[in-house]
Design a protein around this motif. Structure first.
Motif, PDB file in Angstrom:
ATOM      1  N   GLY A  32       2.861 -19.521   0.237  1.00 30.64           N
ATOM      2  CA  GLY A  32       4.022 -19.144  -0.559  1.00 30.64           C
ATOM      3  C   GLY A  32       3.852 -17.872  -1.356  1.00 30.64           C
ATOM      4  N   GLN A  33       2.763 -17.139  -1.143  1.00 26.57           N
ATOM      5  CA  GLN A  33       2.563 -15.916  -1.914  1.00 26.57           C
ATOM      6  C   GLN A  33       3.349 -14.751  -1.296  1.00 26.57           C
ATOM      7  N   TYR A  34       3.572 -13.726  -2.107  1.00 21.57           N
ATOM      8  CA  TYR A  34       4.246 -12.500  -1.647  1.00 21.57           C
ATOM      9  C   TYR A  34       5.590 -12.773  -0.970  1.00 21.57           C
ATOM     10  N   GLY A  35       6.319 -13.738  -1.484  1.00 19.69           N
ATOM     11  CA  GLY A  35       7.630 -14.027  -0.925  1.00 19.69           C
ATOM     12  C   GLY A  35       7.642 -15.109   0.127  1.00 19.69           C
ATOM     13  N   GLY A  36       6.460 -15.606   0.504  1.00 17.71           N
ATOM     14  CA  GLY A  36       6.367 -16.714   1.441  1.00 17.71           C
ATOM     15  C   GLY A  36       7.003 -16.427   2.794  1.00 17.71           C
ATOM     16  N   ALA A  37       7.434 -17.498   3.458  1.00 19.72           N
ATOM     17  CA  ALA A  37       8.004 -17.388   4.800  1.00 19.72           C
ATOM     18  C   ALA A  37       9.246 -16.503   4.813  1.00 19.72           C
ATOM     19  N   VAL A  41       9.679 -13.223   7.478  1.00 24.68           N
ATOM     20  CA  VAL A  41      10.752 -13.064   8.463  1.00 24.68           C
ATOM     21  C   VAL A  41      11.630 -11.861   8.115  1.00 24.68           C
ATOM     22  N   ALA A  42      11.918 -11.667   6.839  1.00 26.39           N
ATOM     23  CA  ALA A  42      12.745 -10.524   6.434  1.00 26.39           C
ATOM     24  C   ALA A  42      12.095  -9.211   6.861  1.00 26.39           C
ATOM     25  N   ASN A  43      10.771  -9.125   6.734  1.00 26.45           N
ATOM     26  CA  ASN A  43      10.073  -7.917   7.180  1.00 26.45           C
ATOM     27  C   ASN A  43      10.173  -7.754   8.687  1.00 26.45           C
ATOM     28  N   LYS A  44      10.002  -8.826   9.442  1.00 28.77           N
ATOM     29  CA  LYS A  44      10.085  -8.749  10.901  1.00 28.77           C
ATOM     30  C   LYS A  44      11.476  -8.316  11.355  1.00 28.77           C
ATOM     31  N   LEU A  45      12.499  -8.700  10.601  1.00 23.17           N
ATOM     32  CA  LEU A  45      13.878  -8.394  10.970  1.00 23.17           C
ATOM     33  C   LEU A  45      14.364  -7.071  10.390  1.00 23.17           C
ATOM     34  N   ASP A  46      13.426  -6.304   9.791  1.00 20.86           N
ATOM     35  CA  ASP A  46      13.766  -4.985   9.217  1.00 20.86           C
ATOM     36  C   ASP A  46      14.809  -5.082   8.109  1.00 20.86           C
ATOM     37  N   LEU A  47      14.773  -6.173   7.361  1.00 17.16           N
ATOM     38  CA  LEU A  47      15.690  -6.324   6.239  1.00 17.16           C
ATOM     39  C   LEU A  47      15.095  -5.786   4.944  1.00 17.16           C
ATOM     40  N   PRO A 200      14.405 -20.019   1.173  1.00 14.20           N
ATOM     41  CA  PRO A 200      13.301 -19.695   0.257  1.00 14.20           C
ATOM     42  C   PRO A 200      12.629 -20.976  -0.231  1.00 14.20           C
ATOM     43  N   ASN A 201      11.297 -21.012  -0.127  1.00 11.72           N
ATOM     44  CA  ASN A 201      10.565 -22.207  -0.555  1.00 11.72           C
ATOM     45  C   ASN A 201       9.429 -21.868  -1.494  1.00 11.72           C
ATOM     46  N   SER A 202       9.521 -20.683  -2.111  1.00 16.71           N
ATOM     47  CA  SER A 202       8.479 -20.235  -3.031  1.00 16.71           C
ATOM     48  C   SER A 202       9.111 -19.406  -4.137  1.00 16.71           C
ATOM     49  N   PRO A 203       8.666 -19.592  -5.393  1.00 18.66           N
ATOM     50  CA  PRO A 203       9.200 -18.759  -6.478  1.00 18.66           C
ATOM     51  C   PRO A 203       9.026 -17.263  -6.215  1.00 18.66           C
ATOM     52  N   SER A 204       7.977 -16.906  -5.477  1.00 20.49           N
ATOM     53  CA  SER A 204       7.736 -15.485  -5.217  1.00 20.49           C
ATOM     54  C   SER A 204       8.779 -14.877  -4.284  1.00 20.49           C
TER      55      SER A 204
END
Length: 335
Positions: A32-37, A41-47, A200-204
């Motif tokens: 769950g660190q650095y934004g978690g899952a 996925v957001a990075n992979k999707l260029d978001l 989202p499943n992490s405060p980060s």
């Protein structure tokens, strides 16, 4: 395992990472660190915008070879194949970049490798992320088939880029955890393939969610949040409680700092209080400014900071920039 050794700034390597699930991807999603899952996925999707090279990354690059040399001294094992990128033979989308491979032989083939090496650096006072690092190592072992990995963690004082401490920890292969990480990877890649984001499943994940949804659509229809009624009520209550708590905390912080004044330490029954000295960081901009005056202080592509301080300490100290307020620390003592 299939493997290729490539410079870490190679566009082909960056694309290769993006088109698969890497050790840092599964570790971030699992812990769950650095934004978690959500962030993975957001990075992979260029978001999200590409990650820019920062001082933390530069520090790791500067110290990696020296830490590898220290690992040899500590363990007697030789480090081979630094920055090798690997993928699982059966699951080619499962990928990992290896900081090094360890062997008792100075000249070694892949058959002589006994373990993997994962190098980490942090600043002073930063807690190690052992759980995330161990998950990274398990994924690397999954991709390579190796039975063990060694985490070498160095603490570096960022004020003058000096070594403070080195700890190391062995991690044995855990097939049960690897199975869990494979499930995490399957979930991540499913979202990437479908073009969807996980919940989202992490405060980060908060800052990442804000960035992904930063641009509003004025013509979008209202969203029915009826199924989140309890969450909304709880959010309102928590927001009020947090505001009251933060106000009280900030008032106490101000009173304590005011009493300490210019001092760095204070005492009271059962506690010790300290205010750190102002932190000064030698930023990339400072490095460029130093090299403009002393271009001979350059080593490969970066500034040799130890040599720079010896060459012109007055200029080095002048260019170091203070970062933030002094840190207040209060610790309970035994009574």
């Amino acid at each position: 395992m299939t493997a290729t050794e490539t410079p870490v700034d190679d566009p082909a390597w960056i694309l290769w990472r993006k088109q698969g699930i890497t050790a840092s991807d599964v570790a971030n999603a699992y812990t769950g660190q650095y934004g978690g899952a959500y962030a993975v996925v957001a990075n992979k999707l260029d978001l999200l915008p590409p990650v820019e090279r920062n001082e933390r990354m530069a520090r790791g690059h500067r110290w990696e070879q020296r830490i590898a040399d220290a690992v040899h001294v500590l363990t007697g094992l030789y480090v081979h194949g630094e920055q090798t990128w690997c993928q699982n033979v059966g699951e080619p989308m499962h990928r990992a970049t290896i900081d090094g491979m360890l062997s008792p032989l100075a000249e070694a083939s892949i058959d002589d490798i006994e373990a993997l090496l994962e190098v980490k650096t942090t600043g002073v006072g930063v807690r190690p992320s052992w759980d995330a690092w161990a998950a990274q190592c398990q994924w690397q072992m999954w991709c390579t088939g190796m039975p063990r990995a060694l985490i070498a963690w160095a603490t570096i004082d960022d004020t003058d880029d000096t070594f403070c401490d080195l700890k190391h920890r062995w991690v044995d292969r855990d097939d049960f955890l690897i199975d869990t990480l494979v499930e995490v990877a399957t979930m991540l890649w499913g979202h990437v393939t479908d073009g969807t984001l996980p919940e989202p499943n992490s405060p980060s994940a908060l800052d990442v969610v804000k960035e992904v949804n930063a641009i509003a659509d004025p013509e979008a229809l209202p969203v029915d949040l009826s199924d989140m009624a309890d969450d909304l009520t709880r959010f309102v209550a928590l927001k009020a409680a947090v505001k009251a708590s933060e106000d009280e905390r900030d008032l106490l912080d101000a009173r304590i700092r005011d009493r300490l004044g210019k001092a760095t330490k204070g005492t009271a029954p059962g506690v010790t209080v300290s205010l750190s000295k102002p932190r000064a960081v030698f930023t990339p901009e400072a490095e460029t400014a130093f090299l403009d005056i002393h271009p001979d202080a350059k080593t490969n592509t970066t500034l040799d900071r130890t040599a720079a301080k010896k060459l012109d300490k007055a200029l080095y100290d002048e260019l170091a920039q203070p970062i933030g307020a002094r840190a207040l620390t209060i610790k309970e003592t035994s009574k």
